[in-house]
Design an enzyme around this catalytic site. Structure first.
Site, short mmCIF file in Angstrom:
data_model
loop_
_atom_site.label_atom_id
_atom_site.label_comp_id
_atom_site.label_asym_id
_atom_site.label_seq_id
_atom_site.Cartn_x
_atom_site.Cartn_y
_atom_site.Cartn_z
N LYS A 126 -68.76 19.97 -109.54
CA LYS A 126 -69.52 19.38 -110.65
C LYS A 126 -69.29 20.15 -111.94
CE LYS A 126 -72.86 17.37 -107.50
NZ LYS A 126 -72.09 17.71 -106.28
N LYS A 161 -79.11 16.37 -109.94
CA LYS A 161 -78.48 16.66 -108.65
C LYS A 161 -78.20 18.15 -108.51
CE LYS A 161 -74.14 14.83 -110.59
NZ LYS A 161 -73.07 13.81 -110.42
N ARG A 216 -63.59 6.30 -107.25
CA ARG A 216 -62.87 7.48 -106.77
C ARG A 216 -61.39 7.28 -107.06
NH1 ARG A 216 -63.57 11.20 -102.89
NH2 ARG A 216 -65.47 11.62 -104.10
N ARG A 231 -67.12 2.51 -105.43
CA ARG A 231 -68.20 2.57 -104.44
C ARG A 231 -69.45 2.00 -105.09
NH1 ARG A 231 -67.02 8.68 -103.81
NH2 ARG A 231 -66.87 8.29 -106.04
N ARG A 239 -77.27 4.95 -105.90
CA ARG A 239 -76.11 5.77 -105.55
C ARG A 239 -75.02 4.90 -104.93
NH1 ARG A 239 -79.00 9.87 -101.61
NH2 ARG A 239 -79.80 7.83 -100.95
N ASP A 279 -64.23 11.40 -109.77
CA ASP A 279 -65.29 10.39 -109.75
C ASP A 279 -65.53 9.94 -111.18
OD1 ASP A 279 -65.48 10.65 -107.05
OD2 ASP A 279 -67.39 11.73 -107.06
N GLU A 287 -67.38 13.95 -111.67
CA GLU A 287 -67.10 15.07 -110.75
C GLU A 287 -65.60 15.14 -110.51
OE1 GLU A 287 -69.27 15.23 -107.08
OE2 GLU A 287 -71.17 14.65 -108.02
N ASN A 289 -63.49 16.26 -107.29
CA ASN A 289 -63.60 16.64 -105.88
C ASN A 289 -62.33 17.32 -105.43
OD1 ASN A 289 -66.21 15.11 -104.71
ND2 ASN A 289 -65.27 13.91 -106.35
#
Length: 319
Positions: A126, A161, A216, A231, A239, A279, A287, A289
């Site tokens: 993050k 978060k 993603r 997503r 979410r 993301d 983000e 990842n």
């Protein structure tokens, strides 16, 4: 030329092979004739500074009734292994950090570690995104509950978060004036609502385009796969994470997606981050990842791709 490939991952007996990216990598490596070895966190050791692992020969198959078999575990010097796939899921806790130190010793001895162990330590998924301010929505990282409350009041609606979560766990959507905000902050900060917490939390301005999906975007050596997995939240859920019930829908990359990937790619290459998932919600990077990016199997199935094949093309030809 056949390579020896060791994978460090969570227990292989508990994965869902239809969705597991590590499994896709293993299938592709085996298809290419590489020798597979399996280990978990408890199988690592340092002997007089030399990196060792208790490795089990591994065979995999596309069979939901029995997708793997393991041979006898034996201790081996990791410097004898050609490629180590570091695929342990978060949290990036103290034990994860120690794992990267063992793998860094293997890397110094000649093993190719994907992704680079030092970068796994340095690049919180993050916080790393904040190195690209031109790509992100307004964001605050703080331990102070008052600062986080002021951020929510300023932007009207925000997402809160933890820094070390995954799969949508521990994420809250909150509006200014929400009576539950103090309780949310107590949970995230592991402290009281009126002062500094014991841990950081991150607040991001809520991006309404989440209704169209949290995309993603996968990159191999900085080059994006031409399709992303959006997503999409379902029902009353905000979410989009697949682990939180989101529906995965493949979409072609847009101009903004490619721009974001181009902004991030040089730093990924510099840091040895060879397989990465960005993301993106709407126009914003949220983000980066790097520990164990997923969505390979879904994109392969929807578009007839072989993303693991692209990765192994890059691994086999590092120059």
């Amino acid at each position: 030329m056949a390579l020896s490939i060791a994978v460090l991952m969570d227990p292989i007996g508990a994965i869902k092979i239809a969705k597991d990216t590590s499994f896709a990598m293993l299938l592709e490596a085996q298809r290419r004739g590489h020798r597979l070895h399996y280990m978990e966190q408890g199988d690592l050791a340092l002997r007089d500074g030399a990196p060792y692992a208790r490795l089990a020969p591994l065979a995999v198959r596309e069979d939901a009734a029995g997708w793997f078999s393991l041979g006898e575990r034996q201790w081996r010097d990791l410097r004898e292994i050609d490629v180590v796939l570091m695929r342990k899921d978060p949290p990036v806790d103290a034990q994860f950090i120690y794992d990267t130190m063992v793998l860094e010793a293997a890397q110094r001895g000649g093993a190719r570690v994907v992704n680079d162990p030092r970068s796994l330590r340095d690049c919180n998924e993050k916080l790393f995104a904040l190195q690209f301010p031109q790509c992100i929505a307004p964001t605050l990282v703080a331990r102070d509950a008052g600062e986080l409350r002021r951020f929510v009041a300023e932007h009207g609606e925000a997402v809160l978060k933890p820094l070390d979560g995954m799969g949508g766990r521990g994420i809250f959507k909150v509006r200014a004036g929400d009576g539950n905000l103090n309780s949310m902050l107590e949970t995230l900060l592991a402290g009281g609502p009126h002062g500094e917490g014991r841990q950081f939390a991150i607040a991001q301005k809520f991006i309404p385009q989440i209704s169209a999906g949290d995309k993603r975007i996968l990159l191999i050596d900085g080059e994006p796969v031409p399709y992303a997995l959006a997503r999409i939240p379902q029902g009353d859920e905000f979410r989009g994470n697949l682990a939180a019930g989101g529906r995965g829908e493949g979409v072609p990359l847009g101009e903004r997606d490619r721009w974001i990937a181009a902004q991030v790619a040089p730093e990924l290459r510099r840091r040895g981050l060879r397989f990465v998932g960005l993301d993106v919600i709407g126009d914003y990077l949220t983000e980066i990842n790097i520990t164990s990016p997923t969505c390979v199997r879904e994109l392969d199935a929807q578009f007839g791709l072989n993303i693991a094949g692209q990765l192994f093309d890059a691994i086999e030809n590092p120059g």
